[in-house]
Design a protein around this motif. Sequence first.
Motif, PDB file in Angstrom:
ATOM      1  N   HIS A  13      35.255  63.691 -13.442  1.00 48.66           N
ATOM      2  CA  HIS A  13      34.730  64.668 -14.391  1.00 48.66           C
ATOM      3  C   HIS A  13      35.408  64.548 -15.757  1.00 48.66           C
ATOM      4  CE1 HIS A  13      33.336  69.098 -15.084  1.00 48.66           C
ATOM      5  NE2 HIS A  13      32.599  68.209 -15.720  1.00 48.66           N
TER       6      HIS A  13
ATOM      7  N   TRP B 144      31.606  61.206 -22.915  1.00 46.22           N
ATOM      8  CA  TRP B 144      30.538  61.917 -23.614  1.00 46.22           C
ATOM      9  C   TRP B 144      30.969  62.292 -25.024  1.00 46.22           C
ATOM     10  CZ3 TRP B 144      29.509  66.532 -26.031  1.00 46.22           C
ATOM     11  CH2 TRP B 144      28.159  66.855 -26.236  1.00 46.22           C
TER      12      TRP B 144
ATOM     13  N   ILE C 102      25.458  59.181 -13.871  1.00 42.09           N
ATOM     14  CA  ILE C 102      25.964  60.538 -13.646  1.00 42.09           C
ATOM     15  C   ILE C 102      24.952  61.380 -12.867  1.00 42.09           C
ATOM     16  CG2 ILE C 102      26.775  62.661 -14.770  1.00 42.09           C
ATOM     17  CD1 ILE C 102      28.714  60.350 -14.993  1.00 42.09           C
TER      18      ILE C 102
ATOM     19  N   ASP D 188      34.083  61.508 -17.445  1.00 48.77           N
ATOM     20  CA  ASP D 188      32.730  61.819 -17.893  1.00 48.77           C
ATOM     21  C   ASP D 188      32.750  62.580 -19.217  1.00 48.77           C
ATOM     22  OD1 ASP D 188      29.905  62.557 -17.846  1.00 48.77           O
ATOM     23  OD2 ASP D 188      30.577  64.498 -17.097  1.00 48.77           O
ATOM     24  N   ILE D 189      33.592  63.587 -19.305  1.00 47.78           N
ATOM     25  CA  ILE D 189      33.661  64.413 -20.518  1.00 47.78           C
ATOM     26  C   ILE D 189      34.215  63.611 -21.705  1.00 47.78           C
ATOM     27  CG2 ILE D 189      34.799  66.410 -21.575  1.00 47.78           C
ATOM     28  CD1 ILE D 189      34.661  67.776 -18.829  1.00 47.78           C
TER      29      ILE D 189
ATOM     30  N   TRP E 247      37.262  63.833  -7.794  1.00 41.91           N
ATOM     31  CA  TRP E 247      36.165  64.408  -8.558  1.00 41.91           C
ATOM     32  C   TRP E 247      36.633  64.953  -9.909  1.00 41.91           C
ATOM     33  CZ3 TRP E 247      31.452  63.188  -7.509  1.00 41.91           C
ATOM     34  CH2 TRP E 247      31.097  62.838  -6.214  1.00 41.91           C
TER      35      TRP E 247
ATOM     36  N   TRP F 220      26.062  67.582 -14.237  1.00 40.09           N
ATOM     37  CA  TRP F 220      26.851  66.900 -15.262  1.00 40.09           C
ATOM     38  C   TRP F 220      25.962  66.030 -16.162  1.00 40.09           C
ATOM     39  CZ3 TRP F 220      31.521  64.526 -12.073  1.00 40.09           C
ATOM     40  CH2 TRP F 220      32.252  65.586 -11.511  1.00 40.09           C
ATOM     41  N   SER F 221      24.879  65.520 -15.618  1.00 40.57           N
ATOM     42  CA  SER F 221      24.043  64.575 -16.370  1.00 40.57           C
ATOM     43  C   SER F 221      23.214  65.260 -17.450  1.00 40.57           C
ATOM     44  CB  SER F 221      23.109  63.825 -15.416  1.00 40.57           C
ATOM     45  OG  SER F 221      22.090  64.672 -14.924  1.00 40.57           O
TER      46      SER F 221
ATOM     47  N   SER G 296      26.325  63.711 -10.133  1.00 43.70           N
ATOM     48  CA  SER G 296      26.165  65.167 -10.270  1.00 43.70           C
ATOM     49  C   SER G 296      25.044  65.467 -11.255  1.00 43.70           C
ATOM     50  CB  SER G 296      27.471  65.815 -10.747  1.00 43.70           C
ATOM     51  OG  SER G 296      27.271  67.183 -11.044  1.00 43.70           O
TER      52      SER G 296
ATOM     53  N   LYS H   7      24.014  67.061 -20.008  1.00 42.52           N
ATOM     54  CA  LYS H   7      24.532  66.842 -21.373  1.00 42.52           C
ATOM     55  C   LYS H   7      24.229  65.421 -21.852  1.00 42.52           C
ATOM     56  CE  LYS H   7      29.270  65.715 -19.853  1.00 42.52           C
ATOM     57  NZ  LYS H   7      28.946  65.840 -18.410  1.00 42.52           N
ATOM     58  N   TRP H   8      24.154  64.448 -20.921  1.00 44.07           N
ATOM     59  CA  TRP H   8      23.841  63.070 -21.289  1.00 44.07           C
ATOM     60  C   TRP H   8      22.371  62.928 -21.670  1.00 44.07           C
ATOM     61  CZ3 TRP H   8      27.301  59.513 -22.421  1.00 44.07           C
ATOM     62  CH2 TRP H   8      28.602  59.644 -21.908  1.00 44.07           C
TER      63      TRP H   8
END
Length: 395
Positions: A7, A14, A321, A10-11, A3, A328-329, A325, A331-332
Motif C-alpha cells: 500500500h 501514485w 492494482i 502504491d501511494i 499489505w 486502491w485502483s 485491491s 485513484k489510478w
Amino acid sequence: MIWQVIHIIDIVLWLLIACSTFYVVLFSLASLLKRHKAAQQQHSETSPYHFLVVYPAYNEDTVIRHSVATFLQQDYPKELFQLVVVSDHMSEETNNWLKEQPLTLLQPVFKKSSKGKALQYTIQQLGAKDQEWRIVILDADNVVEPDFLSRLNLLCQQGYRAIQCHRTAKNADNDIAALDGLSEEINNTLFRKAHNNIGLSSALIGSGMCFEYEWFAQHVDQLQTAVEDRELESLLLIENIYIHYAEDIYVMDEKVCSGDNFQRQRLRWMTGQVQSLISMLPHLPQAIIHGNVNYIDKTIQQALIPRSLLLVIIPFISLLILFISPIWSIKWWALLASLILSISIAIPSKLRNKSLWGKLISFPKLVWRMAANVFQINHKDTSFIHTSHSKTNNE
C-alpha cells in the motif's frame, strides 16, 4: 505487514506519477484562458529591425535548397536581412548551388558536429552587430511564409527580446509523421500557449526562434550539448528574459516518417532533458530565493515523465492494482481519466477528427521505442544525433 508495504509503494508511486499528470492537467486548463499580455518596453524607434537568419545545415542536401528558395521570397526589404547557411558535410553540388544564391555561405570543418557549434561559428565569423539586429534560427527543413520577417519585426517593435514561433508539421506522410506532428501541437498548447496565457515564458523548440542579436552573441559560447534550445532557454530564464510565443507566425517543419528516426530523435530529447535538469538544479535555490517563477517552472518541466510513457505506465499500474485491491485502483483510474481529458483539451480542434483515431494504431510501437531509449540515456554524452529527412517530401 506485506499489505502495508504494498500500500505504501502504491501511494508513493501514485504521488510521483500524479505530479507529472497534474502538470499536464494544469496547463491544459490554462490553455483555455485568455492570453495574459506581458508588459514589454516599447521600442522607441519606428525604423524596422535588421535580421540575421541562420540555417545550420548538417548533411541536409535533400531539403536545404527548397527551404532557401522559399525563404528568399520574403516581402521584407532585402537590405534589412542577411541569410546565412552553415554548410556542414553537404555535397559540392549543393554548396555550388548555395554560392549562386543571395546569401552568406559558411563552410566550417568540425571534428564533432553540432548545431550549437554551427551557431558559435556563425557569430565568430560575422562578429558584433548593433542593437537593431535580431538573429533568427531555422532548421534546414523549415519553410516559412513570405511575411515571416515582417510579422516578426512587429513583435520586436513591441519590445520582445526572445520569440518562439509556431512550429507545425508540413507533412503527414504516414501514421508516424502524423503522430509526431500531433505531439508537437500538444506541446505548443501546453508549454507555449498555456504558459503565455498565464504570464509565464514559452518553451523554446529548437527552430523558429528569434533573439536579440547582442544577447545571443554574448551567450552562444556557453552552448555545450546537442539540445541547444534547452540551454538557451535556461540562460534566458536565469536573466528573467521573457519568451513570447508567436502563435500566428508559422514555421513549417518536416516530421519524422520512420520508426528509427523517431527513436533517434526522442533519444536526443530524453538525453537533453536529463542533461538540462542536472545543469539547472544548482541554480534552483537562487531562483527560489529571488522568486524566479519561470526558472522554477522550467526546472520542474525537466523532471516530468513524458506524456506517452504516462499513457502506458498509468493503465498498466491501474490494471495491476485492480487485481490487488479494486478500491486502491480508483485513484489510478481517476489519474488516467484526468490525463486523457487533459491531452484531449490540448489537441487543437482542427486535428480532432476521425482520421486521428486510425493513426493511433502506431502509438504502441512508438511508445515501445521511447521506453527502449530510457536504457540508452547517457547524461554525459553530448554527441549530436542527426535526424535525416526524406527527399520525397521536398521535391
